[in-house]
Design a protein around this motif. Structure first.
Motif: not given
Length: 743
Positions: A44-67
């Protein structure tokens, strides 16, 4: 229940902080209790870190790539199902899973999703849709589900509405169809999470290298289709999951799939991967088979190889002991002898005939039975080396006739007679025969014995993906055996170090953009490349840490580094001077010069040589890579020596570490060729005054030459190049570690 979050690593610097909601609470609870309960805190800690580096859900738009980088068979699926639950709790309305390049891999992933998300029961958390198409039967339902989710998001729904999960076969046509369907939907303001399972396969642009060399911008079909899919999603994050990230990390910086951030996953305490099989217990668990057992269609084998028979006997005795102990879990054997499907039928026939013959022999009694038991006796002794409280030989043998009838022997390939969808709950014992379909992503439940007499793959990531025998097998690791050719065994042994080097580099860089990380890979010399060259979009150079001599190029950088290395070299000379002899003891060395001599100390323990090399400081990434490559190879020789490996090291102090007479040397000349040549050049016999630095080398030891140079180049203000310590290393022939570094 109480959910414990492990402390975040320092410097993680999440773009935003995900919250744990009801979906994740329920998901964690289901995984943390009952049979096979898992400690989910790290996941769960690692999943939080991964999602935390994705585009925030509050952002109007955008994209990111996480490995996301895991080990082979280490729980990557659990990570992305946890990530999906967390995403849904934090306002992501759609999760898209690119679920493998074959229908069996896609089916395997879908079955896991159904189980983890409770999709076979009525629930309000998820709706699953398969390969969406504009004209497909599920498209109206997708439209309705998305509309309902938006209603709930906007606070206009009386009840919770499910998030959508779309599973898509990673095939250009299927992905394009999904992209066309998503373009028809109103996805503005809808955060979408795309999970690319086995992301180094099929997704990268296989025309990247050609484009780099020609200046073109062509795209391979699946890569282009994924671009279309992403273009249909105004707000999305693309998360790449893989155990072999070399292809992902070597994409061009301008590539749309070049990852912005990398997360290295932990493995649980019961995980048995490369370290367990090829470092800690390689002599116990890995059995070498002759190269002659490799199946060659041009000269096919005419009878079942001895290694196959040995492996099958060990497997049967292992499941007999599991039966005796009342263990009601899957136990499996895998036979991977060739990528072509025709040989699979031959191996299946051989195995069935062997099973029938052994069953009849055991039940027949007399000389027939005695003859059959000879082979089983050797297999019993092999298994007894590792299994405690193994049943008696007679007890296990008595169970084998019954178990051979329960054993399902199937092919896993694209042929008509192959098993298309393995239902692990239908039988306890399985024997799987296949090739490419067993290479990557396919999970073999309860795998104990692997017979894989295939030559090594040219690329490192391909070899590693064949390791289906890795996994959470600590409970029954003593029953496991892997039958490999010697070159494959050696390649796996070396790859473990290569893999750990890469993971350590990524972990050190966590929390920082990948754009500023210079790509580097240590790789054993028998591999052609870290990955297939077609997808490499960056400029990388291959360097070699042996083949006679290797030396660093930048030892002059940094006054503190020069001083530290000078003190280190002088201390080693002072400590060993009493043992030093004239360097002309080496068979090809000649030195009739006056002045300071080349001194040599031989017979040094490899551990001591390694400790010394690890103390040398480097001020440039390429020099650090050279030291790493040498150190890793020495560590392997110390840990797992082979017949032709060196047993010791030699130190050579050139001119007793004094600066040679003369005006000094240019840096560019030193970088091109550190070693001074013969004097006079081309001389023979008594005319040779000095045979050249290269000849001061032990033919059967690792040789480390130490010297001090004066450079004629102008140093930066406040520094001097009058005394620059430098080293060179020579390995005996055949021992090498290469590395790839971004240029």
């Amino acid at each position: 229940m109480t959910i414990t979050i492990a402390p975040m690593n320092a410097g993680m610097n999440n773009a935003w902080e995900p919250e744990i909601g009801e979906r994740t609470q329920q998901f964690i609870a289901s995984k943390s209790s009952g049979r096979g309960a898992i400690d989910m805190s790290t996941v769960l800690t690692e999943a939080k870190s991964i999602l935390g580096h994705c585009i925030p859900p509050t952002a109007p738009a955008g994209s990111s790539v996480v490995l996301v980088v895991g080990y082979v068979q280490s729980g990557k699926t659990l990570s992305f199902t946890t990530l999906s639950s967390l995403a849904a709790d934090n306002g992501f309305g759609v999760v898209i899973l690119l679920a493998g390049t074959t229908t069996n891999l896609k089916g395997q992933s879908e079955a896991r999703l159904r189980k983890d998300f409770g999709l076979d029961e009525l629930q309000r958390s998820w709706k699953l849709f398969d390969n969406p198409e504009v004209n497909g039967p599920s498209f109206p339902a997708i439209q309705s589900a998305l509309k309902s989710w938006k209603r709930h998001r906007d606070g206009a729904a009386l009840q919770e509405k499910p998030a959508l999960v779309l599973t898509v076969l990673k095939h250009a046509g299927r992905v394009e169809n999904a992209a066309a369907a998503l373009k028809r939907l109103d996805l503005s303001g809808v955060p979408v999470l795309i999970i690319d399972d086995e992301s180094d396969q099929a997704t990268p642009n296989t025309r990247a290298r050609r484009n780099r060399l020609s200046g073109a911008s062509d795209e391979s079909p699946t890569y282009s289709a994924v671009a279309s899919l992403r273009a249909a999603l105004p707000h999305h994050s693309f998360v790449q999951y893989t155990a072999t990230p070399q292809a992902n990390l070597l994409l061009a910086t301008a590539d749309r799939l070049d990852p912005h951030y990398a997360k290295v996953l932990s493995s649980g305490p019961d995980y048995t991967g490369g370290r367990a099989f090829f470092q800690d217990r390689v002599k116990e668990l890995v059995v070498v088979v002759p190269d002659a057992e490799t199946y060659d269609p041009r000269n096919p084998l005419t009878e079942p190889p001895q290694g196959l028979q040995d492996a099958l006997r060990v497997f049967l005795l292992g499941i007999a002991d599991a039966s005796r102990k009342g263990i009601e879990e899957n136990r499996s054997m895998m036979v991977q002898a060739h990528q072509n499907t025709a040989p699979h039928r031959q191996y299946r026939s051989w195995i069935r005939h062997l099973l029938e013959d052994w069953q009849k022999g055991i039940e027949a009694g007399g000389e027939y039975r005695d003859e059959v038991l000879v082979g089983f006796q050797a297999a019993y002794e092999e298994l007894a080396k590792t299994v405690e409280e193994l049943g008696t030989f007679e007890d296990l043998i008595s169970r084998i006739p019954e178990l051979t009838e329960e054993l399902r022997v199937v092919e896993v390939n694209s042929t008509q007679q192959a098993e298309k969808d393995i239902d692990w709950t239908s039988d306890f014992y399985w024997l799987l025969i296949g090739g490419m379909k067993l290479d990557r992503g396919f999970t073999v439940e309860g795998l104990t014995v692997t017979y894989m007499p295939r030559p090594i793959a040219g690329n490192a990531d391909v070899l590693q993906q064949r390791a289906r025998f890795f996994g959470y097998r600590a409970a029954y690791i003593d029953y496991c055996r892997v039958y490999l050719r010697s070159d494959a065994r050696d390649a796996f042994v070396d790859y473990v170090d290569n893999e750990e080097f890469l993971r350590a580099g990524l972990k050190r860089h966590e929390g920082k953009p990948l754009s500023v990380w210079k790509r580097d890979f240590v790789l054993h010399g028998q591999f052609a490349s870290p990955t297939r060259t077609a997808v490499i979009g960056r400029r990388v150079a291959r360097r070699r840490a042996s083949r006679q001599w290797a030396w660093p190029k930048w030892m002059h950088l940094g006054e503190d580094i020069r001083l530290a290395n000078e003190e280190l070299f002088a201390a080693v000379l002072a400590r060993t001077r009493n043992e030093a002899v004239d360097g002309t003891l080496f068979p090809d060395a000649v030195d009739r010069r006056s002045g300071k001599r080349n001194l040599a100390v031989t017979g040094i323990e490899l551990e001591e040589a390694l400790e010394f090399l690890l103390q040398i400081r480097a001020g440039h990434a390429e020099d650090s890579m050279l030291l790493q490559a040498i150190a890793m190879q020495l560590a392997r020789v110390i840990r797992e020596p082979r017949n032709d490996d060196p047993k010791s090291a030699a130190l050579v102090f050139m001119s007793e570490l004094d600066v040679p007479a003369g005006p000094g040397r240019q840096l560019s000349v030193v970088q091109e060729n550190l070693l001074v040549g013969m004097n006079p050049s081309g001389a023979r016999g008594a005319a040779v005054n000095y045979s050249g630095d290269r000849t001061f080398r032990s033919p059967d030891e690792v040789t480390i030459q130490l010297r001090t140079l004066a450079l004629t180049d102008s140093p930066p203000p406040g520094e001097t190049y009058d005394r620059v310590p430098w080293f060179a290393v020579s390995f005996p022939d055949g021992l090498s570690n290469d590395w790839f570094i971004e240029t």
